[in-house]
Design a protein around this motif. Structure first.
Motif, PDB file in Angstrom:
ATOM      1  N   GLN A  32      -8.452 -10.933  -6.120  1.00 60.93           N
ATOM      2  CA  GLN A  32      -7.782  -9.888  -5.337  1.00 60.93           C
ATOM      3  C   GLN A  32      -8.425  -8.531  -5.510  1.00 60.93           C
ATOM      4  O   GLN A  32      -9.073  -8.247  -6.510  1.00 60.93           O
ATOM      5  N   GLY A  33      -8.237  -7.704  -4.504  1.00 59.46           N
ATOM      6  CA  GLY A  33      -8.749  -6.345  -4.556  1.00 59.46           C
ATOM      7  C   GLY A  33      -7.917  -5.469  -3.644  1.00 59.46           C
ATOM      8  O   GLY A  33      -6.805  -5.837  -3.246  1.00 59.46           O
ATOM      9  N   ILE A  34      -8.481  -4.309  -3.319  1.00 62.68           N
ATOM     10  CA  ILE A  34      -7.759  -3.387  -2.453  1.00 62.68           C
ATOM     11  C   ILE A  34      -8.736  -2.775  -1.459  1.00 62.68           C
ATOM     12  O   ILE A  34      -9.909  -2.547  -1.795  1.00 62.68           O
ATOM     13  N   HIS A  35      -8.271  -2.561  -0.237  1.00 64.48           N
ATOM     14  CA  HIS A  35      -9.089  -1.879   0.751  1.00 64.48           C
ATOM     15  C   HIS A  35      -8.828  -0.387   0.633  1.00 64.48           C
ATOM     16  O   HIS A  35      -7.680   0.047   0.631  1.00 64.48           O
ATOM     17  N   GLU A  36      -9.905   0.392   0.512  1.00 65.06           N
ATOM     18  CA  GLU A  36      -9.757   1.801   0.177  1.00 65.06           C
ATOM     19  C   GLU A  36      -8.961   2.592   1.219  1.00 65.06           C
ATOM     20  O   GLU A  36      -8.107   3.403   0.870  1.00 65.06           O
TER      21      GLU A  36
END
Ligand code: ASP
Ligand code: MG
Length: 423
Positions: free
Chosen positions: A137-141
């Motif tokens: 998982q990650g995050i879109h800036e």
């Protein structure tokens, strides 16, 4: 003191006792004097179960909500693993992907990591904590939405963290002892490789070997992160994935690294395409519009009388209906007669850097398939790989025949598969 990044897959943390066992292992690494960062997958088959749930409540789950749902799986295992470590008297902190600074593209369900800003993880290490990071998982800036990296994405999380933190090694713990010359579930006498190059591993992974996802190998190659693939169920030395010149003499390497197989693709054949400049471009522009990734393409010679030809290509079966619908919608533009869909195919690939300077490899490969009664439907090659499409039900026979023709069997008896479903 060295920095070790470890990744534990779902089968390694499938229940409470498995989590406690993994916690023990992490603590041992820490007590041996290393700094430790861990990327962890969701417990057991959690991701599949969450997917089933989503499909039970919605006929078309929105990708943003799907990512919100699936990232919960890794949050659970991360928190539980951290608790188990603290119970052993060692300080540890858990982090979500966004907290760990994993920045991705916007593509929900298959986002790519574009940057890792591991400030909080570095701080945790500096303060002598073990950092446990939720994989996949990650995050879109821009949107600040959580994203997922595609199935098996925790491998990529681990390697990306290792690259960003300048780790000495990225250890990928799984349910087999390393990278084998074939899937030990199909070829029990498959041999464990002691080392394999990034490029060979990339071709094996892209050809269906499930031990590592291709994206993770790409990332490791780009940042030169040494990967050690090993079992969380044993202490045996696993397989090192390294650059060609890292150690040893490449001339000493075996010609063939292994045999991979893939049952996840489908074949589309477009019949009666005009053999004029621009036909293929129009067809594949259509497929690109449907956002599908193509693997092999074969175009036949056209019949002189009609000036028409057939074009076949393979793609992930999961994208099949989408591509087919788009091709049907653009029928007039492409100008073909008929389109056929076949999802009962299988692909077998032989991979080895030694193919570059050895002849007769293809002949031996095709002879092995002939002797096993396997019919070849499509062929594609690169300088270190030969792949063939055949019937899905013939695939296991094909893998066994090719594996033995190239004398890849182990002399040390059967490989151990410790757990998991291999999916
Ligand atoms: N839990 C995710 C999956 O099952 C990610 C991973 O395991 O790496 O695909
Ligand atoms: Mg998994």
């Amino acid at each position: 003191m060295s920095l070790v990044v470890q990744k534990y897959g779902g089968s390694s943390v499938s229940d409470a006792s498995a989590i406690k066992r993994v916690a023990q292992r992490i603590v041992e690494t820490k007590r041996a004097g290393h700094s430790v960062v861990v990327a962890v997958s969701a417990m057991g088959d959690t991701t599949d179960e969450l997917l089933e749930l989503a499909n039970a409540v919605s006929s078309d789950p929105p990708p943003r909500e799907m990512d919100m749902l699936l990232t919960a799986g890794e949050r659970i295992s991360t928190a539980l693993l951290t608790m188990a470590i603290r119970d052993l008297g060692v300080s540890a902190q858990s982090f979500t992907g966004p907290q760990a600074g994993v920045i991705t593209t916007e593509h929900h369900g298959r986002a790519r990591i574009i940057d890792v800003t591991p400030g909080r993880i570095q701080k945790a290490i500096d303060e002598d904590h073990i950092a446990i990071v939720a994989g996949f998982q990650g995050i879109h800036e821009d949107t600040q939405d959580v994203t997922t990296l595609g199935r098996g994405g925790t491998d990529t999380t681990a390697v990306a963290l290792a690259a960003a933190l300048g780790a000495d090694v990225c250890e990928i713990y799984t349910d087999v002892d390393g990278v084998f010359t074939a899937d030990p579930r199909i070829v029990p006498t498959a041999r464990k490789l002691s080392r394999v190059t990034y490029e060979e591993m990339l071709d094996l992974a892209a050809s269906g070997a499930k031990v590592l996802v291709p994206r993770c190998v790409e990332y490791a190659r780009r940042y030169n992160v040494p990967i050690h693939v090993r079992s969380s169920f044993s202490a045996i030395e696993g397989t090192w994935v390294v650059s060609e010149t890292k150690d040893g003499d490449p001339m000493e390497d075996p010609i063939i690294a292994g045999v991979a197989h893939d049952r996840s693709e489908a074949k589309i054949t477009v019949i009666g395409v005009p053999d004029v400049p621009g036909s293929a471009a129009r067809l594949f522009e259509t497929v690109a519009k449907a956002d599908c990734n193509i693997d092999m393409i074969v175009q036949n010679v056209s019949a002189v009388e009609t000036g028409l030809t057939d074009i076949s290509f393979t793609l992930p079966a999961a994208d099949g209906t989408r591509a087919l619908a788009q091709i049907e919608a653009d029928k007039a533009e492409i100008g073909y007669d008929e389109v056929a869909y076949d999802d009962t195919i299988g692909k077998i690939s032989l991979v080895g850097a030694g193919m570059r300077n050895n002849s007769g490899i293809s002949a031996k490969f095709f002879a092995a398939l002939r002797d096993a009664g396997v019919n070849i439907e499509m062929i594609s090659t690169s300088d270190i790989r030969i792949s063939v499409v055949t019937r899905s039900e013939k695939l296991d026979d094909a893998v066994r025949a090719v594996h033995s023709a190239f004398e890849l069997d182990s002399s040390e008896g059967e490989a151990v598969v410790y757990g998991g479903t291999g999916r």
